[in-house]
Motif scaffolding. Structure first.
Motif, PDB file in Angstrom:
ATOM      1  N   UNK A  20       0.845  -1.210   0.000  1.00 40.71           N
ATOM      2  CA  UNK A  20       0.000   0.000   0.000  1.00 40.71           C
ATOM      3  C   UNK A  20       0.875   1.252   0.000  1.00 40.71           C
ATOM      4  N   UNK A  21       0.449   2.230  -0.805  1.00 44.47           N
ATOM      5  CA  UNK A  21       1.126   3.521  -0.892  1.00 44.47           C
ATOM      6  C   UNK A  21       0.093   4.587  -1.237  1.00 44.47           C
ATOM      7  N   UNK A  22       0.285   5.765  -0.673  1.00 43.18           N
ATOM      8  CA  UNK A  22      -0.621   6.884  -0.955  1.00 43.18           C
ATOM      9  C   UNK A  22       0.034   7.834  -1.950  1.00 43.18           C
ATOM     10  N   UNK A  34      -3.494   3.527  -2.648  1.00 37.06           N
ATOM     11  CA  UNK A  34      -3.510   2.538  -3.718  1.00 37.06           C
ATOM     12  C   UNK A  34      -2.684   1.319  -3.291  1.00 37.06           C
ATOM     13  N   UNK A  35      -3.072   0.194  -3.891  1.00 34.15           N
ATOM     14  CA  UNK A  35      -2.178  -0.970  -3.837  1.00 34.15           C
ATOM     15  C   UNK A  35      -1.193  -0.814  -4.986  1.00 34.15           C
ATOM     16  N   UNK A  49      -5.751  -4.924  -3.579  1.00 36.64           N
ATOM     17  CA  UNK A  49      -4.795  -5.965  -3.944  1.00 36.64           C
ATOM     18  C   UNK A  49      -5.414  -7.075  -4.780  1.00 36.64           C
ATOM     19  N   UNK A  50      -6.753  -7.131  -4.890  1.00 36.73           N
ATOM     20  CA  UNK A  50      -7.403  -8.158  -5.679  1.00 36.73           C
ATOM     21  C   UNK A  50      -7.503  -7.795  -7.153  1.00 36.73           C
ATOM     22  N   UNK A  54      -4.696  -2.178 -13.616  1.00 39.71           N
ATOM     23  CA  UNK A  54      -4.330  -0.972 -12.873  1.00 39.71           C
ATOM     24  C   UNK A  54      -5.240   0.184 -13.270  1.00 39.71           C
ATOM     25  N   UNK A  55      -5.387   1.131 -12.358  1.00 42.72           N
ATOM     26  CA  UNK A  55      -6.151   2.351 -12.636  1.00 42.72           C
ATOM     27  C   UNK A  55      -5.233   3.482 -13.079  1.00 42.72           C
ATOM     28  N   UNK A  56      -3.942   3.331 -12.802  1.00 38.95           N
ATOM     29  CA  UNK A  56      -2.983   4.366 -13.191  1.00 38.95           C
ATOM     30  C   UNK A  56      -1.584   3.748 -13.136  1.00 38.95           C
ATOM     31  N   UNK A  57      -0.693   4.235 -13.966  1.00 39.72           N
ATOM     32  CA  UNK A  57       0.703   3.781 -13.941  1.00 39.72           C
ATOM     33  C   UNK A  57       1.624   4.970 -14.173  1.00 39.72           C
TER      34      UNK A  57
END
Length: 403
Positions: A20-22, A34-35, A49-50, A54-57
Protein backbone atom coordinates in the motif's frame (compact mmCIF):
# COMPACT_ATOMS: atom_id res chain seq x y z
CA UNK A 1 1.48 -4.98 4.54
CA UNK A 2 3.80 -5.53 1.58
CA UNK A 3 5.21 -8.46 -0.27
CA UNK A 4 7.49 -9.37 -3.13
CA UNK A 5 7.32 -11.97 -5.88
CA UNK A 6 4.31 -13.36 -7.68
CA UNK A 7 0.81 -12.37 -6.72
CA UNK A 8 -1.70 -15.02 -5.79
CA UNK A 9 -4.27 -13.63 -8.21
CA UNK A 10 -4.26 -15.50 -11.52
CA UNK A 11 -3.17 -13.31 -14.44
CA UNK A 12 -1.68 -10.58 -12.24
CA UNK A 13 1.72 -9.06 -12.90
CA UNK A 14 4.72 -10.53 -11.12
CA UNK A 15 5.86 -7.35 -9.39
CA UNK A 16 9.31 -7.06 -7.88
CA UNK A 17 7.65 -5.54 -4.82
CA UNK A 18 4.12 -4.45 -3.91
CA UNK A 19 2.24 -2.88 -1.02
CA UNK A 20 0.00 0.00 0.00
CA UNK A 21 1.13 3.52 -0.89
CA UNK A 22 -0.62 6.88 -0.95
CA UNK A 23 -0.32 9.23 -3.93
CA UNK A 24 -1.56 12.76 -4.39
CA UNK A 25 -4.33 13.13 -6.93
CA UNK A 26 -4.04 15.13 -10.13
CA UNK A 27 -5.35 18.25 -8.38
CA UNK A 28 -2.55 18.01 -5.80
CA UNK A 29 -4.78 18.43 -2.75
CA UNK A 30 -5.48 15.07 -1.14
CA UNK A 31 -3.66 11.75 -0.89
CA UNK A 32 -5.36 8.60 -2.16
CA UNK A 33 -4.41 5.10 -1.04
CA UNK A 34 -3.51 2.54 -3.72
CA UNK A 35 -2.18 -0.97 -3.84
CA UNK A 36 1.09 -0.28 -5.65
CA UNK A 37 3.52 -2.57 -7.42
CA UNK A 38 6.80 -2.00 -9.21
CA UNK A 39 7.76 -3.97 -12.31
CA UNK A 40 10.58 -2.85 -14.52
CA UNK A 41 10.74 0.93 -14.65
CA UNK A 42 7.03 1.36 -14.04
CA UNK A 43 4.85 1.89 -10.95
CA UNK A 44 1.37 0.36 -11.20
CA UNK A 45 -1.50 1.63 -8.99
CA UNK A 46 -4.57 -0.53 -8.18
CA UNK A 47 -7.69 0.20 -6.11
CA UNK A 48 -7.04 -2.94 -3.98
CA UNK A 49 -4.80 -5.96 -3.94
CA UNK A 50 -7.40 -8.16 -5.68
CA UNK A 51 -7.49 -6.11 -8.90
CA UNK A 52 -5.60 -7.25 -11.97
CA UNK A 53 -6.07 -4.12 -14.11
CA UNK A 54 -4.33 -0.97 -12.87
CA UNK A 55 -6.15 2.35 -12.64
CA UNK A 56 -2.98 4.37 -13.19
CA UNK A 57 0.70 3.78 -13.94
CA UNK A 58 3.79 5.94 -13.69
CA UNK A 59 6.75 5.56 -16.06
CA UNK A 60 10.19 5.98 -14.48
CA UNK A 61 12.13 6.28 -17.75
CA UNK A 62 12.45 10.07 -17.25
CA UNK A 63 13.68 9.67 -13.68
CA UNK A 64 15.55 12.63 -12.16
CA UNK A 65 15.68 12.12 -8.39
CA UNK A 66 13.93 10.58 -5.37
CA UNK A 67 14.27 12.29 -1.99
CA UNK A 68 12.48 12.59 1.34
CA UNK A 69 9.84 15.33 1.34
CA UNK A 70 10.99 17.79 3.99
CA UNK A 71 8.06 20.17 3.45
CA UNK A 72 5.66 18.14 5.60
CA UNK A 73 5.16 19.52 9.12
CA UNK A 74 3.80 16.38 10.76
CA UNK A 75 5.93 13.28 11.22
CA UNK A 76 4.71 11.75 7.98
CA UNK A 77 6.88 9.57 5.80
CA UNK A 78 6.68 11.21 2.39
CA UNK A 79 8.72 10.88 -0.79
CA UNK A 80 9.24 13.43 -3.55
CA UNK A 81 9.69 11.76 -6.94
CA UNK A 82 11.00 14.08 -9.64
CA UNK A 83 10.64 13.17 -13.28
CA UNK A 84 11.32 15.27 -16.36
CA UNK A 85 8.50 17.79 -16.47
CA UNK A 86 6.62 16.66 -13.35
CA UNK A 87 6.81 15.94 -9.60
CA UNK A 88 4.92 13.22 -7.72
CA UNK A 89 4.23 13.17 -3.96
CA UNK A 90 4.10 9.73 -2.32
CA UNK A 91 3.42 8.68 1.27
CA UNK A 92 3.81 5.41 3.21
CA UNK A 93 2.97 4.28 6.73
CA UNK A 94 6.37 4.06 8.42
CA UNK A 95 10.10 4.66 8.05
CA UNK A 96 10.87 1.07 7.09
CA UNK A 97 8.48 1.13 4.12
CA UNK A 98 9.80 4.52 3.01
CA UNK A 99 13.39 3.22 2.86
CA UNK A 100 12.28 0.00 1.18
CA UNK A 101 10.34 1.77 -1.58
CA UNK A 102 13.27 4.10 -2.16
CA UNK A 103 15.55 1.09 -2.47
CA UNK A 104 13.40 -0.68 -5.10
CA UNK A 105 12.85 2.45 -7.20
CA UNK A 106 16.55 3.40 -7.19
CA UNK A 107 17.62 -0.20 -7.91
CA UNK A 108 15.55 -0.60 -11.08
CA UNK A 109 16.41 2.92 -12.31
CA UNK A 110 20.16 2.89 -11.61
CA UNK A 111 20.65 -0.90 -12.00
CA UNK A 112 22.60 -1.09 -8.75
CA UNK A 113 21.73 -1.53 -5.08
CA UNK A 114 21.88 1.68 -3.03
CA UNK A 115 23.79 1.10 0.21
CA UNK A 116 23.16 4.53 1.74
CA UNK A 117 19.67 3.58 2.99
CA UNK A 118 18.55 2.22 6.35
CA UNK A 119 17.83 -1.38 5.33
CA UNK A 120 18.09 -4.78 6.97
CA UNK A 121 20.09 -7.66 5.44
CA UNK A 122 16.86 -9.31 4.34
CA UNK A 123 15.84 -6.14 2.50
CA UNK A 124 19.17 -6.06 0.67
CA UNK A 125 18.60 -9.64 -0.47
CA UNK A 126 15.21 -8.63 -1.85
CA UNK A 127 16.83 -5.77 -3.76
CA UNK A 128 19.43 -8.16 -5.16
CA UNK A 129 16.71 -10.47 -6.47
CA UNK A 130 14.88 -7.53 -8.05
CA UNK A 131 18.12 -6.40 -9.72
CA UNK A 132 18.72 -9.83 -11.23
CA UNK A 133 15.16 -9.97 -12.58
CA UNK A 134 15.45 -6.49 -14.07
CA UNK A 135 18.72 -7.31 -15.84
CA UNK A 136 17.22 -10.51 -17.21
CA UNK A 137 14.18 -8.59 -18.47
CA UNK A 138 16.34 -6.00 -20.22
CA UNK A 139 18.49 -8.69 -21.86
CA UNK A 140 15.38 -10.36 -23.21
CA UNK A 141 14.20 -7.02 -24.61
CA UNK A 142 17.52 -6.50 -26.38
CA UNK A 143 17.42 -10.00 -27.83
CA UNK A 144 13.91 -9.41 -29.12
CA UNK A 145 14.88 -6.09 -30.69
CA UNK A 146 17.89 -7.46 -32.56
CA UNK A 147 17.70 -10.56 -34.72
CA UNK A 148 20.65 -12.91 -35.00
CA UNK A 149 20.99 -11.97 -38.67
CA UNK A 150 21.10 -8.25 -37.83
CA UNK A 151 23.82 -8.62 -35.17
CA UNK A 152 27.21 -7.65 -36.61
CA UNK A 153 30.25 -9.88 -36.15
CA UNK A 154 31.79 -7.39 -33.69
CA UNK A 155 28.84 -7.61 -31.24
CA UNK A 156 29.86 -8.91 -27.80
CA UNK A 157 27.89 -9.09 -24.58
CA UNK A 158 30.56 -7.49 -22.38
CA UNK A 159 30.66 -4.60 -19.93
CA UNK A 160 32.25 -1.21 -20.46
CA UNK A 161 35.48 -2.14 -18.68
CA UNK A 162 35.71 -5.51 -20.42
CA UNK A 163 35.33 -3.86 -23.82
CA UNK A 164 38.09 -1.40 -23.00
CA UNK A 165 40.42 -4.22 -21.91
CA UNK A 166 39.76 -6.27 -25.06
CA UNK A 167 40.46 -3.36 -27.40
CA UNK A 168 43.60 -2.15 -25.61
CA UNK A 169 45.20 -5.60 -25.23
CA UNK A 170 44.38 -6.91 -28.72
CA UNK A 171 44.87 -4.09 -31.26
CA UNK A 172 45.73 -6.57 -34.04
CA UNK A 173 42.20 -8.04 -33.89
CA UNK A 174 40.39 -4.72 -34.43
CA UNK A 175 39.55 -1.51 -32.60
CA UNK A 176 35.74 -1.23 -32.76
CA UNK A 177 33.04 -3.33 -31.12
CA UNK A 178 29.38 -2.97 -30.24
CA UNK A 179 27.93 -4.08 -26.89
CA UNK A 180 24.81 -3.66 -24.73
CA UNK A 181 24.57 -0.26 -23.03
CA UNK A 182 25.04 0.29 -19.32
CA UNK A 183 21.28 0.88 -18.90
CA UNK A 184 20.57 -2.43 -20.70
CA UNK A 185 18.02 -0.64 -22.94
CA UNK A 186 20.40 0.67 -25.60
CA UNK A 187 23.67 -0.20 -27.33
CA UNK A 188 27.14 1.26 -27.13
CA UNK A 189 29.94 1.59 -29.68
CA UNK A 190 33.40 1.28 -28.14
CA UNK A 191 36.47 2.32 -30.14
CA UNK A 192 40.18 2.44 -29.31
CA UNK A 193 43.05 4.27 -31.08
CA UNK A 194 46.60 5.32 -30.27
CA UNK A 195 47.10 8.94 -29.22
CA UNK A 196 50.71 10.03 -28.50
CA UNK A 197 51.68 6.42 -28.01
CA UNK A 198 48.91 5.76 -25.47
CA UNK A 199 45.69 3.80 -26.13
CA UNK A 200 42.57 5.96 -25.91
CA UNK A 201 39.08 4.47 -25.62
CA UNK A 202 35.80 6.24 -26.37
CA UNK A 203 32.18 5.13 -26.21
CA UNK A 204 29.10 6.20 -28.21
CA UNK A 205 25.49 5.54 -27.33
CA UNK A 206 23.01 4.03 -29.80
CA UNK A 207 19.36 4.29 -28.77
CA UNK A 208 17.11 1.49 -29.98
CA UNK A 209 13.48 2.11 -30.92
CA UNK A 210 10.88 -0.12 -32.51
CA UNK A 211 11.73 1.10 -36.03
CA UNK A 212 15.32 2.35 -36.03
CA UNK A 213 18.60 2.91 -34.20
CA UNK A 214 19.67 6.44 -33.33
CA UNK A 215 23.35 7.31 -32.87
CA UNK A 216 23.53 9.94 -30.12
CA UNK A 217 25.89 12.44 -31.78
CA UNK A 218 25.48 16.00 -33.05
CA UNK A 219 23.50 15.90 -35.21
CA UNK A 220 21.85 12.49 -34.44
CA UNK A 221 22.16 9.81 -37.09
CA UNK A 222 19.38 7.32 -37.88
CA UNK A 223 19.96 3.75 -39.09
CA UNK A 224 17.79 0.77 -39.80
CA UNK A 225 20.21 -1.84 -38.41
CA UNK A 226 23.27 -2.16 -36.21
CA UNK A 227 25.36 -3.26 -39.17
CA UNK A 228 24.75 0.11 -40.78
CA UNK A 229 25.94 1.81 -37.60
CA UNK A 230 29.22 -0.12 -37.71
CA UNK A 231 29.71 0.62 -41.42
CA UNK A 232 29.14 4.32 -40.74
CA UNK A 233 32.09 4.38 -38.29
CA UNK A 234 34.34 2.48 -40.70
CA UNK A 235 33.57 4.74 -43.67
CA UNK A 236 33.71 7.99 -41.67
CA UNK A 237 37.19 7.19 -40.31
CA UNK A 238 38.43 6.00 -43.74
CA UNK A 239 38.93 2.42 -42.57
CA UNK A 240 41.06 3.43 -39.59
CA UNK A 241 38.47 1.73 -37.40
CA UNK A 242 38.02 -1.96 -38.09
CA UNK A 243 35.51 -4.33 -36.45
CA UNK A 244 36.94 -6.35 -33.59
CA UNK A 245 36.84 -10.07 -34.30
CA UNK A 246 37.97 -12.59 -31.74
CA UNK A 247 38.99 -15.66 -33.70
CA UNK A 248 39.97 -18.72 -31.72
CA UNK A 249 43.24 -19.86 -33.32
CA UNK A 250 44.26 -23.50 -32.86
CA UNK A 251 47.72 -25.04 -33.15
CA UNK A 252 48.34 -27.68 -35.80
CA UNK A 253 51.14 -29.55 -33.98
CA UNK A 254 51.82 -30.52 -30.40
CA UNK A 255 54.81 -28.62 -28.97
CA UNK A 256 56.33 -28.56 -25.49
CA UNK A 257 59.49 -27.03 -23.93
CA UNK A 258 62.47 -29.30 -23.31
CA UNK A 259 65.87 -28.48 -21.73
CA UNK A 260 68.96 -29.19 -23.87
CA UNK A 261 71.50 -31.27 -21.92
CA UNK A 262 74.53 -29.64 -23.59
CA UNK A 263 73.61 -25.95 -23.54
CA UNK A 264 71.04 -26.01 -20.72
CA UNK A 265 68.65 -23.86 -22.75
CA UNK A 266 64.93 -24.50 -23.12
CA UNK A 267 64.09 -25.60 -26.65
CA UNK A 268 60.58 -25.91 -28.04
CA UNK A 269 60.25 -29.55 -29.01
CA UNK A 270 57.55 -30.63 -31.44
CA UNK A 271 55.90 -33.97 -30.93
CA UNK A 272 56.52 -36.70 -33.45
CA UNK A 273 53.58 -37.71 -35.57
CA UNK A 274 53.09 -41.40 -34.96
CA UNK A 275 50.63 -43.63 -36.75
CA UNK A 276 47.36 -43.96 -34.98
CA UNK A 277 47.10 -47.11 -32.87
CA UNK A 278 44.84 -49.86 -34.18
CA UNK A 279 41.30 -49.53 -33.10
CA UNK A 280 40.03 -52.08 -30.64
CA UNK A 281 36.82 -53.70 -31.81
CA UNK A 282 34.55 -54.42 -28.93
CA UNK A 283 32.41 -57.51 -29.23
CA UNK A 284 28.72 -57.39 -28.80
CA UNK A 285 27.18 -58.60 -25.61
CA UNK A 286 25.93 -61.76 -27.31
CA UNK A 287 29.44 -62.57 -28.68
CA UNK A 288 31.31 -62.15 -25.44
CA UNK A 289 32.60 -65.47 -24.03
CA UNK A 290 32.22 -65.93 -20.29
CA UNK A 291 35.32 -66.97 -18.32
CA UNK A 292 36.03 -70.70 -18.09
CA UNK A 293 34.83 -72.48 -15.02
CA UNK A 294 37.65 -74.39 -13.18
CA UNK A 295 37.26 -78.19 -13.42
CA UNK A 296 39.51 -79.11 -10.48
CA UNK A 297 37.59 -79.64 -7.25
CA UNK A 298 37.82 -76.84 -4.84
CA UNK A 299 39.61 -77.56 -1.54
CA UNK A 300 37.24 -78.51 1.16
CA UNK A 301 37.17 -76.31 4.15
CA UNK A 302 38.08 -77.95 7.43
CA UNK A 303 35.03 -78.50 9.50
CA UNK A 304 35.09 -77.29 13.03
CA UNK A 305 35.01 -80.17 15.53
CA UNK A 306 33.67 -79.82 19.00
CA UNK A 307 34.12 -82.22 21.89
CA UNK A 308 31.01 -82.84 23.88
CA UNK A 309 31.49 -81.97 27.50
CA UNK A 310 29.13 -83.12 30.17
CA UNK A 311 28.14 -80.14 32.21
CA UNK A 312 27.70 -82.23 35.33
CA UNK A 313 31.18 -83.76 35.04
CA UNK A 314 32.74 -80.38 34.40
CA UNK A 315 31.19 -78.91 37.48
CA UNK A 316 31.96 -81.76 39.95
CA UNK A 317 35.40 -83.37 39.74
CA UNK A 318 35.31 -85.73 42.80
CA UNK A 319 38.20 -88.11 43.70
CA UNK A 320 37.49 -91.79 44.04
CA UNK A 321 36.80 -92.89 47.62
CA UNK A 322 39.55 -94.79 49.44
CA UNK A 323 38.93 -98.41 50.27
CA UNK A 324 37.36 -99.00 53.61
CA UNK A 325 36.03 -95.43 53.86
CA UNK A 326 32.43 -95.03 54.70
CA UNK A 327 30.64 -92.08 53.22
CA UNK A 328 27.78 -90.39 54.95
CA UNK A 329 24.53 -90.96 53.21
CA UNK A 330 22.62 -87.89 52.01
CA UNK A 331 19.00 -87.64 52.94
CA UNK A 332 16.95 -88.26 49.85
CA UNK A 333 14.16 -85.81 49.13
CA UNK A 334 11.50 -86.38 46.61
CA UNK A 335 12.04 -84.04 43.63
CA UNK A 336 8.96 -82.20 42.64
CA UNK A 337 8.21 -80.62 39.29
CA UNK A 338 10.08 -77.37 38.65
CA UNK A 339 7.09 -75.57 37.12
CA UNK A 340 3.51 -75.73 38.15
CA UNK A 341 0.66 -74.77 35.82
CA UNK A 342 -0.73 -71.34 36.63
CA UNK A 343 -4.37 -70.63 36.30
CA UNK A 344 -4.86 -67.64 33.95
CA UNK A 345 -6.62 -64.52 35.14
CA UNK A 346 -9.85 -63.66 33.38
CA UNK A 347 -10.80 -59.93 33.19
CA UNK A 348 -14.04 -59.11 34.87
CA UNK A 349 -15.50 -56.71 32.25
CA UNK A 350 -14.73 -58.69 29.09
CA UNK A 351 -16.78 -61.18 27.12
CA UNK A 352 -13.76 -62.80 25.52
CA UNK A 353 -13.40 -66.45 26.38
CA UNK A 354 -10.05 -67.17 28.02
CA UNK A 355 -7.51 -69.21 26.15
CA UNK A 356 -6.81 -72.75 27.28
CA UNK A 357 -3.74 -72.68 29.49
CA UNK A 358 -0.80 -74.66 28.19
CA UNK A 359 0.71 -77.00 30.76
CA UNK A 360 4.46 -77.27 30.39
CA UNK A 361 6.05 -80.30 31.99
CA UNK A 362 9.77 -80.31 32.54
CA UNK A 363 11.58 -83.59 32.90
CA UNK A 364 13.80 -83.63 35.99
CA UNK A 365 17.44 -84.37 35.52
CA UNK A 366 18.68 -87.88 36.22
CA UNK A 367 19.82 -88.10 39.86
CA UNK A 368 23.46 -88.79 40.34
CA UNK A 369 25.57 -90.00 43.30
CA UNK A 370 27.61 -87.39 45.01
CA UNK A 371 30.85 -88.62 46.62
CA UNK A 372 32.15 -86.54 49.47
CA UNK A 373 35.90 -86.10 49.88
CA UNK A 374 37.22 -87.56 53.23
CA UNK A 375 37.91 -85.05 55.84
CA UNK A 376 41.37 -83.91 56.79
CA UNK A 377 40.95 -85.29 60.35
CA UNK A 378 40.94 -88.88 59.12
CA UNK A 379 44.14 -88.30 57.14
CA UNK A 380 45.88 -86.76 60.14
CA UNK A 381 44.88 -89.68 62.48
CA UNK A 382 46.21 -92.26 60.07
CA UNK A 383 49.52 -90.45 59.67
CA UNK A 384 49.96 -90.07 63.46
CA UNK A 385 49.28 -93.76 64.06
CA UNK A 386 52.00 -94.73 61.57
CA UNK A 387 54.50 -92.39 63.25
CA UNK A 388 53.64 -93.86 66.66
CA UNK A 389 54.27 -97.38 65.38
CA UNK A 390 57.71 -96.39 64.06
CA UNK A 391 58.56 -94.67 67.34
CA UNK A 392 57.58 -97.80 69.33
CA UNK A 393 59.68 -100.01 67.09
CA UNK A 394 62.73 -97.79 67.71
CA UNK A 395 62.20 -97.88 71.45
CA UNK A 396 61.91 -101.64 71.46
CA UNK A 397 65.16 -102.02 69.50
CA UNK A 398 66.97 -99.72 71.95
CA UNK A 399 65.70 -101.75 74.93
CA UNK A 400 66.86 -105.03 73.37
CA UNK A 401 70.32 -103.58 72.70
CA UNK A 402 70.71 -102.39 76.24
CA UNK A 403 69.96 -105.85 77.58
Amino acid sequence: MASSGYRSKTGARAHYYEGYMEKKDSKGKNFKKYWTGILGKTLYFYNNYKDVQEVEKLDLENFVSLTNDSSCVNQEHRLLLKLKGMEVNLKVENLELRELWKGFILTVVQLKIPFNLILLPGHLCMLGEALDKEKQRLNELLDNQVDDEDKPSCFYRVSRMEAQTLLENNPERGNLLIRPGTDQTSFSISICYMDCGQPTTKHYKVKATEKEYILQVEPPRHFSSLTEVVNYFVVTTQNKLTPFEWNADYEEQIAFPQIDNESGESVLQKGLISPSPPSVLTKKLSERVPPAIPTAPLPLEEEDTYESVDEDEAEYMNPDPRPGMKLPSLPSKPMGPSHMPVKPRIPSNTNVSPKTPTIVTVKPKTPFNVTVRPTLIADITLELSEKLKKQRMKLEKQEEGSD
